[in-house]
Design a protein around this motif. Structure first.
Motif, short mmCIF file in Angstrom:
data_model
loop_
_atom_site.label_atom_id
_atom_site.label_comp_id
_atom_site.label_asym_id
_atom_site.label_seq_id
_atom_site.Cartn_x
_atom_site.Cartn_y
_atom_site.Cartn_z
N GLY A 196 0.80 -1.22 0.00
CA GLY A 196 0.00 0.00 0.00
C GLY A 196 0.83 1.27 0.00
O GLY A 196 0.26 2.37 0.03
N TYR A 197 2.17 1.16 -0.05
CA TYR A 197 3.04 2.33 -0.09
C TYR A 197 3.56 2.52 -1.51
O TYR A 197 3.97 1.57 -2.18
CB TYR A 197 4.21 2.18 0.89
N TYR A 198 3.57 3.77 -1.95
CA TYR A 198 4.03 4.12 -3.29
C TYR A 198 5.20 5.07 -3.17
O TYR A 198 5.11 6.13 -2.54
CB TYR A 198 2.89 4.74 -4.10
N ASN A 199 6.34 4.69 -3.75
CA ASN A 199 7.60 5.39 -3.52
C ASN A 199 8.25 5.82 -4.83
O ASN A 199 8.07 5.17 -5.87
CB ASN A 199 8.57 4.50 -2.74
N THR A 200 9.05 6.87 -4.74
CA THR A 200 9.90 7.26 -5.85
C THR A 200 11.05 8.09 -5.29
O THR A 200 10.91 8.72 -4.24
CB THR A 200 9.13 8.07 -6.92
#
Length: 544
Positions: A196-200
């Motif tokens: 559920g975590y979205y990273n960049t």
């Protein structure tokens, strides 16, 4: 004959059956040709607020097309909206914005198309053309992690957010970076870690120092069309969450000074400070003391001769740091001879008070250890700024500016103040005297006094000196002053050193032959008495 009739009857039945099949096939063919085709909404779609309705048909002279719906598993008998024809034999019906607000959020619905023609014939889309869609009016829930609104950053940073959608799930998450004018500078598709975590990751050195807005665009539609090239997002639903950050990849400026170069025992003042145009300074450290953004001022009492260095480190709010080195030189007091008299260069201690007002007296301290002065409280008649008080310690040798010295002198001092002028109303000076010196003079603590040199009369005047306190090594005294000058700490009743004329007293009578006149007067009187006595004795002899 009977058999022949039976054969003819069977042939008739076959022909009747065959004809019936042809008729049924024709009817099916016609009905199939008339069946509407539901183009939109599409099956397994996710919609919110509104949807596009498109239904095509080949039925002759269609009058209208109705979008019918019902909950999953039930008959599609409710009409959501109807589109009427605008020309004869119209083959397509369309409405670009069908309102869905009356439908339940999170529910699944079956949609079908009903075509009616002028003859009253109805045609429905078959099950193969029925669309099951989900109504979703709830945006994904977005929460930033790590980088927060108002943060100062540098180098490579990780943007992370929790994106959750319980109805339709999350289709795509994008980070949109704009500058303070709103111009888009970066559009990045975030990857998910599966929880559920979205990273960049963003390299901030690709951006100029300044303030930027980061917007998370979270989309929950399975029918999303994204035009990533220009950052335009078309979807049925997305949610935006924006934070503001300041990028600063430039180190702050550190400033460090240590003054003055002086002698052993004196105080050196070191000032450590910094500045940063973008993020501002939030930390300073001079090797001993740490503080916030106000800088550090440290008083160092010197104990040895030599050249010394100190390092000042400054860090800005983004984490960039810079250092500056300051050096100062300390020497031993120098002695010399002038005109046959031994003189000693004084050790100097300088302390500054930023502001002194009539209602707020200021006590100046941090004078060099061993100077004889521990503090001076200054009271003024009007506001004085940048008041610099200097204490010079000549030890037991009288400074050349005074014309006489006192016996039992402990320390000769010169106290001066700059930027005070005639604003001084009273100064209370606290002095310290070593207990070993007092006992060595064969006296007691109550017999210590401070003398002030009167430059006009060229004489020493004893001042009222009040015992204040003591510790293991020193006695402490206070003296009230109306001005500053040369001073000497000595015992009460101290006299001018032997061989020195008492300055400011009556002049002695002239001398002759190495004796003062009064001695010659005494001798003359003795001689006169002898002469008179001799004369009286001679007179008595003659009478006899």
């Amino acid at each position: 004959m009977v058999k022949g009739k039976e054969g003819i009857a069977k042939k008739k039945d076959f022909l009747i059956l065959f004809g019936a099949l042809i008729i049924i096939g024709f009817i099916v063919f016609v009905l199939a040709a008339w069946e509407p085709s539901l183009v939109s909404p599409v099956a397994i779609g996710n919609y919110s607020t509104s949807l596009k309705f498109i239904c095509n048909t080949s039925i002759e002279n269609p009058v209208n097309a109705s979008l019918m719906y019902n909950a999953t598993g039930g008959p599609t008998t409710l009409i959501l909206m109807t589109v009427y024809n605008t020309s004869a034999n119209q083959s397509g019906f369309q409405n670009d914005s069908v309102n869905l607000l009356g439908l339940s959020d999170g529910a699944n619905y079956n949609f079908t198309c009903l075509i009616s023609n002028q003859t009253g014939t109805n045609a429905y889309s078959t099950l193969t053309n029925v669309s099951m869609v989900t109504i979703d009016n709830t945006p994904p829930n977005v929460t930033y992690y790590g980088i927060a609104n108002g943060d100062y950053v540098n180098g490579t940073i990780t943007l992370s957010a929790s994106v959750i959608d319980t109805i339709s799930g999350v289709r795509a998450v994008y980070y949109n970076i704009t500058d303070s004018t709103g111009a888009r500078l970066n559009w990045t598709n975030a990857s998910t870690d599966g929880s559920g975590y979205y990273n960049t990751s963003i390299n901030t050195t690709d951006f100029a120092n300044g303030v930027y807005n980061i917007t998370i665009i979270a989309n929950d539609s399975y029918l999303t069309t994204l035009k990533v090239a220009n950052g335009t997002l078309f979807s049925n639903l997305n949610n935006s969450e924006t934070i503001s950050i300041t990028i600063d990849n430039t180190a702050p400026t550190a400033t460090h000074t240590c003054t003055p170069n002086t002698t052993v025992g004196m105080v050196v003042t070191c000032t450590c400070s910094g500045s940063d145009a973008t993020a501002g300074v939030n930390y300073t450290y001079d090797g001993t003391t740490a503080s916030g953004n106000t800088g550090i001022v440290e008083k160092i009492t010197t104990t040895a001769a030599g050249t010394f260095s100190r390092t000042c480190t400054v860090r800005d709010r983004a984490g960039n740091s810079a250092s500056a080195i300051a050096s100062y030189a300390i020497s031993n007091p120098v002695s010399g001879t002038t005109g046959g008299t031994t003189t000693t260069s004084p050790t100097t201690s300088i302390v500054t008070a930023a502001t002194i007002t009539p209602t707020s007296p200021v006590t100046i301290s941090n004078f060099a250890s061993g100077s004889g002065v521990t503090e001076i409280q200054i009271e003024v008649s009007e506001t004085a700024t940048n008041v610099q008080v200097t204490v010079q310690n000549y030890e037991t040798t009288a400074p050349s500016a005074v014309s006489s010295s006192l016996t039992t002198a402990y320390k000769y001092l010169k106290v001066d103040a700059q930027n005070l002028a005639n604003k001084l109303s009273k100064a209370t000076m606290k002095i310290q005297v070593e207990k070993t010196w007092v006992s060595g003079q064969g006296t007691v603590k109550e017999d210590v006094a401070l003398f002030k040199y009167d430059t006009t009369a060229s004489q020493w005047n004893e001042l009222t000196t009040t015992y204040a306190s003591e510790d293991d090594n020193y006695y402490y005294y206070t003296v009230e002053l109306s001005s500053f000058s040369y001073f000497v700490i000595a015992t009460k009743g101290a006299v001018i050193s032997e061989g020195e004329a008492p300055t400011g007293e009556e002049e002695q009578l002239p001398t002759a032959a190495g004796l003062p006149i009064w001695a010659w007067v005494a001798i003359g009187l003795v001689v006169l008495v002898i002469i008179i006595g001799g004369g009286v004795a001679l007179g008595k002899k003659k009478k006899k």
